[in-house]
Design a protein around this motif. Structure first.
Motif: not given
Length: 451
Positions: A271-275
Motif C-alpha cells: 500500500x506504500x508503493x506507487x499505484x
C-alpha cells in the motif's frame, strides 16, 4: 369526543400491530419518540438506582451550608448528546470525576430494563466520555442492512451487530481471520456475503474447498485460483508463498530510502508503493481447514505438514505482501496436529457461529475473552447465522449476516467476472471459464438411462 376516541383507538391498534409484525416500522413511527421521552424523563432516577451517580463536591456542600440551603443531590453523568437511529438511540455521556467507563458497562443490563429497551451496550469514546447504544427491538431477528454503508478498499460490510451498527471485515486493520461453525450454523452464508462483498473490488480471490468444490466452485468466475483437494491445495499454497517472496523483492527495490524522500513515502508494504507498481491484493479463503490437517498415511502426513507450514508462513508474513487469509472450518482444535495453535495465534479476527463442542469455542476466544466463549456455546440451533465476532483486543459482539442465497452470490460474481485478475503464479490453478456440458446422472435406481 367520540371521533377522537375512535382515532385514538385506531392509532393504538396500528402501533400494536406494527410492533408485532414490523418492529422496524414501529420504531421509526412511534418507538423512537416514546423511547426518547422515557429516557429523558427517567434519566436522573434511573442513574441513581443503577449506582451511576456521584455525591456532591465539597464546594457545593460548603456553599449549601453557607447559604442555608438543602444538601444538593447526587449528580448523574451529563447527557452530551441524544441521537436517534434507525434501530435505537445513541446516548453520549460525560462522566463525573470518580466515575469509570466500566461502571456504565457493568450497569448495561439494569439500564436495559429501566429504560424498557431491547439491548444496551457501551463503549469508551475518549477519556471521560462514554457512548451508550440502545436498541429498540431485536435487530438480529430479521437482518436488514442499511442502504448506505461505509465502503473502503478491502473493507466489506458482512453482517449486522446487535446494537444496530454494521459489522465490517476490514482486511487492512485485521489481515487474517478464523471463522468457525457447525453444520447448518450459517457459516456458508457468512462466507457468501464475504465473497459477494469482495467481488466488486480490485482484489484477487483464491479458494481452497476440499469438499470437492461444492461451496466455492459455483463462484468460480470471480476466482483467480481454486483447489478442490489437499494435493492441489498444497501446490497452490506453495505458489502463493512464491508470489509473496516476489512481492517482497519488489518492495525492497521500490522502498525509496534516500535523504530526499519523506518518511511517509518510504515503502514497507504494497500500500506504500506507487499505484502503477502495486500488486493486486489476494484474499485466500479456506473452506474446511480440518480437511487439510487430517492424514492417514506417511505421505499424507508429509503433505499435511507442507500445507500447515505454508499457511503459517502466509499468516506471519503475508500482510505486507497483500495476502490475507480467511480460514473457515466446522472444527478447530489442537488435536489437528502441530502448527495449528501457531496458525491460530496469527489469526487476529475471530468469528464463531454455533459450535458442537466447547473446545472449538475455546480455540476461537479462549485467549481473548471468557465471556465470548460462553456466548458462543449458548447460540441456539434455530438461530442460523447468529455468531460471535471478536478480535485480539478482547472486544466481542453478537452479529448476524443477512441471508444470501447461492444463486444471488453466483450472480454477483458473474456480474463482476471482468474484475478477476490473471496472476501468472496462479495460472495453473485458474478455474475453467467456459461451461462444459454436464453428463446426465440418474437421480435414482429407477430413473431411465440416457443415451
Amino acid at each position: 369526543m367520540a371521533a377522537f376516541t375512535v382515532a385514538l383507538v385506531l392509532v393504538v391498534a396500528a402501533a400494536g400491530l406494527l410492533r408485532w409484525r414490523r418492529p422496524a416500522w414501529y420504531w421509526m413511527t412511534f418507538g423512537v419518540t416514546l423511547a426518547s421521552l422515557r429516557v429523558l424523563i427517567r434519566y436522573a432516577s434511573v442513574m441513581d438506582a443503577c449506582g451511576l451517580t456521584v455525591p456532591p463536591s465539597r464546594w457545593r456542600l460548603s456553599l449549601a451550608r453557607v447559604t442555608n440551603r438543602p444538601v444538593p443531590d447526587s449528580r448523574p453523568p451529563r447527557i452530551l448528546r441524544l441521537r436517534p437511529t434507525r434501530t435505537g438511540l445513541v446516548l453520549r455521556l460525560g462522566l463525573r470525576p470518580g466515575q469509570d467507563a466500566f461502571d456504565v458497562a457493568a450497569a448495561s443490563d439494569r439500564l436495559r430494563h429501566s429504560f424498557s429497551m431491547y439491548g444496551v451496550t457501551s463503549r469508551e469514546v475518549r477519556s471521560g466520555v462514554v457512548e451508550v447504544r440502545m436498541t429498540g427491538y431485536d435487530v438480529l431477528k430479521r437482518v436488514q442492512m442499511p442502504a448506505k454503508v461505509d465502503t473502503r478498499p478491502m473493507r466489506v460490510p458482512v453482517a449486522l451487530r446487535e446494537d444496530g451498527s454494521v459489522h465490517y471485515r476490514d482486511y487492512r486493520a485485521v489481515p487474517h481471520a478464523l471463522t468457525l461453525g457447525a453444520t447448518e450454523s450459517g457459516k456458508s452464508v457468512y462466507q457468501r456475503n464475504l465473497v459477494a462483498g469482495l467481488a466488486p473490488m480490485d482484489v484477487a480471490l483464491v479458494g481452497i474447498d476440499c469438499k470437492q468444490g461444492v461451496e466455492l466452485f459455483p463462484l468460480a468466475r470471480r476466482f483467480s485460483a481454486l483447489a478442490d483437494n489437499p494435493d492441489t491445495a498444497a501446490e497452490l499454497l506453495d505458489a502463493l508463498v512464491s508470489r509473496m517472496e516476489g512481492i517482497y523483492q519488489l518492495i525492497r527495490a521500490e522502498q525509496r530510502i534516500t535523504a530526499a524522500v519523506p518518511d511517509a513515502e518510504i515503502a514497507a508494504d504494497i500500500w506504500d508503493l506507487l499505484e502503477h507498481l502495486r500488486p493486486v491484493p489476494v484474499v485466500v479463503l479456506v473452506d474446511e481447514v480440518a480437511e487439510l490437517a487430517l492424514f492417514a498415511s506417511k505421505e499424507e502426513e508429509k503433505r499435511r505438514d507442507r500445507i500447515i507450514t505454508a499457511l503459517v508462513r502466509l499468516a506471519q508474513l503475508g500482510r505486507a505482501a497483500g495476502i490475507y487469509l480467511e480460514i473457515c472450518g466446522q472444527r478447530f482444535g489442537s488435536e489437528l496436529g502441530k502448527g495449528i495453535t501457531m496458525l491460530r495465534a496469527q489469526l487476529t479476527g475471530r468469528t464463531a457461529h454455533r459450535v458442537n463442542d466447547e473446545t472449538s469455542a475455546n480455540m476461537a476466544f479462549g485467549d481473548i475473552s471468557p465471556d465470548a466463549v460462553l456466548a458462543a456455546i449458548q447460540i441456539p440451533a434455530e438461530l442460523r447465522g447468529l455468531a460471535i465476532a471478536g478480535d485480539s483486543t478482547g472486544g466481542w459482539h453478537r452479529i448476524r449476516a443477512p441471508h444470501t442465497s447461492l444463486r444471488r452470490a453466483v450472480n454477483t460474481c458473474n456480474r463482476h467476472a471482468d474484475r478477476t485478475p490473471d496472476l501468472p503464479e496462479l495460472a495453473p490453478f485458474r478455474p475453467e471459464s467456459t461451461a462444459t456440458a454436464a453428463t446426465a446422472v440418474p437421480l435414482s435406481k429407477t430413473a431411465p438411462a440416457t443415451a
